[in-house]
Design a protein around this motif. Structure first.
Motif, PDB file in Angstrom:
ATOM      1  N   LYS A  84      10.409 -15.376   1.562  1.00 48.57           N
ATOM      2  CA  LYS A  84       9.410 -15.563   2.612  1.00 48.57           C
ATOM      3  C   LYS A  84       8.823 -14.202   2.953  1.00 48.57           C
ATOM      4  CE  LYS A  84      11.691 -19.529   4.671  1.00 48.57           C
ATOM      5  NZ  LYS A  84      12.422 -20.011   5.860  1.00 48.57           N
ATOM      6  N   LYS A  85       7.515 -14.203   3.222  1.00 47.85           N
ATOM      7  CA  LYS A  85       6.833 -12.946   3.516  1.00 47.85           C
ATOM      8  C   LYS A  85       5.692 -13.200   4.493  1.00 47.85           C
ATOM      9  CE  LYS A  85       4.701  -9.042   1.128  1.00 47.85           C
ATOM     10  NZ  LYS A  85       5.533  -8.054   1.770  1.00 47.85           N
ATOM     11  N   LEU A  86       5.574 -12.314   5.483  1.00 48.16           N
ATOM     12  CA  LEU A  86       4.419 -12.334   6.375  1.00 48.16           C
ATOM     13  C   LEU A  86       3.292 -11.608   5.651  1.00 48.16           C
ATOM     14  CD1 LEU A  86       6.256 -11.433   9.673  1.00 48.16           C
ATOM     15  CD2 LEU A  86       5.145 -13.609   9.181  1.00 48.16           C
ATOM     16  N   ILE A  87       2.181 -12.303   5.428  1.00 52.05           N
ATOM     17  CA  ILE A  87       1.085 -11.724   4.659  1.00 52.05           C
ATOM     18  C   ILE A  87      -0.167 -11.683   5.522  1.00 52.05           C
ATOM     19  CG2 ILE A  87      -0.350 -11.906   2.600  1.00 52.05           C
ATOM     20  CD1 ILE A  87       1.952 -13.411   1.256  1.00 52.05           C
ATOM     21  N   ASP A  88      -0.695 -10.495   5.713  1.00 49.14           N
ATOM     22  CA  ASP A  88      -1.925 -10.296   6.462  1.00 49.14           C
ATOM     23  C   ASP A  88      -3.069 -10.988   5.716  1.00 49.14           C
ATOM     24  OD1 ASP A  88      -4.364  -9.046   7.534  1.00 49.14           O
ATOM     25  OD2 ASP A  88      -2.966  -7.664   8.509  1.00 49.14           O
ATOM     26  N   VAL A 115       8.119  -5.828  -5.667  1.00 47.40           N
ATOM     27  CA  VAL A 115       7.400  -4.662  -5.149  1.00 47.40           C
ATOM     28  C   VAL A 115       5.919  -5.018  -4.948  1.00 47.40           C
ATOM     29  CG1 VAL A 115       7.048  -2.179  -5.401  1.00 47.40           C
ATOM     30  CG2 VAL A 115       9.029  -3.254  -6.468  1.00 47.40           C
ATOM     31  N   TRP A 116       5.665  -5.737  -3.867  1.00 48.50           N
ATOM     32  CA  TRP A 116       4.302  -6.157  -3.541  1.00 48.50           C
ATOM     33  C   TRP A 116       3.359  -4.964  -3.423  1.00 48.50           C
ATOM     34  CZ3 TRP A 116       2.461 -11.046  -3.280  1.00 48.50           C
ATOM     35  CH2 TRP A 116       3.380 -12.095  -3.196  1.00 48.50           C
ATOM     36  N   GLU A 117       3.865  -3.845  -2.930  1.00 50.48           N
ATOM     37  CA  GLU A 117       3.027  -2.665  -2.725  1.00 50.48           C
ATOM     38  C   GLU A 117       2.370  -2.197  -4.031  1.00 50.48           C
ATOM     39  OE1 GLU A 117       6.265  -2.858  -1.804  1.00 50.48           O
ATOM     40  OE2 GLU A 117       6.070  -3.062   0.360  1.00 50.48           O
ATOM     41  N   ASP A 118       3.043  -2.432  -5.158  1.00 51.87           N
ATOM     42  CA  ASP A 118       2.489  -2.002  -6.444  1.00 51.87           C
ATOM     43  C   ASP A 118       1.273  -2.814  -6.870  1.00 51.87           C
ATOM     44  OD1 ASP A 118       4.424  -0.066  -6.545  1.00 51.87           O
ATOM     45  OD2 ASP A 118       5.393  -0.785  -8.370  1.00 51.87           O
ATOM     46  N   VAL A 119       1.038  -3.963  -6.230  1.00 54.05           N
ATOM     47  CA  VAL A 119      -0.171  -4.738  -6.522  1.00 54.05           C
ATOM     48  C   VAL A 119      -1.130  -4.731  -5.334  1.00 54.05           C
ATOM     49  CG1 VAL A 119       0.882  -6.201  -8.292  1.00 54.05           C
ATOM     50  CG2 VAL A 119       0.974  -6.914  -5.882  1.00 54.05           C
ATOM     51  N   GLY A 120      -0.906  -3.802  -4.397  1.00 57.46           N
ATOM     52  CA  GLY A 120      -1.835  -3.606  -3.293  1.00 57.46           C
ATOM     53  C   GLY A 120      -1.634  -4.487  -2.087  1.00 57.46           C
ATOM     54  N   VAL A 121      -0.489  -5.175  -1.987  1.00 56.36           N
ATOM     55  CA  VAL A 121      -0.204  -6.027  -0.823  1.00 56.36           C
ATOM     56  C   VAL A 121       0.856  -5.329   0.010  1.00 56.36           C
ATOM     57  CG1 VAL A 121       0.609  -8.267  -0.031  1.00 56.36           C
ATOM     58  CG2 VAL A 121      -0.753  -8.111  -2.121  1.00 56.36           C
ATOM     59  N   LYS A 122       0.443  -4.868   1.197  1.00 58.14           N
ATOM     60  CA  LYS A 122       1.358  -4.139   2.055  1.00 58.14           C
ATOM     61  C   LYS A 122       2.071  -5.084   3.014  1.00 58.14           C
ATOM     62  CE  LYS A 122      -1.391   0.016   1.812  1.00 58.14           C
ATOM     63  NZ  LYS A 122      -2.204   0.979   2.518  1.00 58.14           N
ATOM     64  N   ASP A 123       3.212  -4.632   3.546  1.00 59.51           N
ATOM     65  CA  ASP A 123       3.935  -5.432   4.534  1.00 59.51           C
ATOM     66  C   ASP A 123       3.078  -5.571   5.789  1.00 59.51           C
ATOM     67  OD1 ASP A 123       6.235  -6.040   3.134  1.00 59.51           O
ATOM     68  OD2 ASP A 123       7.244  -4.184   3.713  1.00 59.51           O
ATOM     69  N   ALA A 124       3.131  -6.749   6.399  1.00 61.28           N
ATOM     70  CA  ALA A 124       2.359  -6.997   7.611  1.00 61.28           C
ATOM     71  C   ALA A 124       2.923  -6.205   8.786  1.00 61.28           C
ATOM     72  CB  ALA A 124       2.344  -8.490   7.930  1.00 61.28           C
ATOM     73  N   PHE A 125       4.230  -5.970   8.776  1.00 60.01           N
ATOM     74  CA  PHE A 125       4.859  -5.224   9.876  1.00 60.01           C
ATOM     75  C   PHE A 125       5.798  -4.194   9.322  1.00 60.01           C
ATOM     76  CE2 PHE A 125       3.815  -9.379  11.659  1.00 60.01           C
ATOM     77  CZ  PHE A 125       3.059  -9.009  12.717  1.00 60.01           C
TER      78      PHE A 125
END
Length: 125
Positions: A84-88, A115-125
């Motif tokens: 589960k992930k909070l996605i902006d 590693v979502w950050e490697d595809v340009g999706v940052k953590d919402a919080f």
């Protein structure tokens, strides 16, 4: 008697609120230390996104999603994984079914870091 009922209602409401917080943030992921350990001591692989579904939970107008993956490892059989992930909302257009995301999997497969950050999706919080 009224005080007892009021107290029960307050306790139930707090328990419900606590459960919602746990359901939202309980699977908040790995600490920075755990990520560093995974990066150096685990197997690098690829997570193929197979499904994205809203869970119905929102935090500050940020929706939580249940993401399903097929984890592809070079030397082992593929296996499913779900997180589960909070996605902006600003990142939703860049998330596509079938996309490949780098991931790290511990040798015992208990810890997985997509590693979502490697595809340009940052953590919402």
């Amino acid at each position: 008697m009224k005080k007892a009922r009021f107290l029960i209602i307050v306790v139930v409401a707090l328990a419900f609120f606590g459960w919602q917080l746990f359901a939202t943030f309980g699977e908040s992921g790995l600490s920075e230390k755990e990520k560093a350990t995974l990066k150096t001591e685990s197997v690098k692989c690829t997570a193929i996104l197979t499904a994205v579904e809203r869970t119905g939970t929102t935090v500050n107008n940020i929706h939580q999603y249940a993401c399903s993956f097929d984890i592809k490892m070079d030397s082992a059989q593929n296996f499913p994984y779900r997180e589960k992930k909070l996605i902006d909302p600003i990142y939703m257009s860049s998330i596509q079914i079938g996309m490949s995301i780098p991931a790290y999997v511990s040798r015992d497969k208990k810890d997985i870091w997509v590693v979502w950050e490697d595809v340009g999706v940052k953590d919402a919080f």
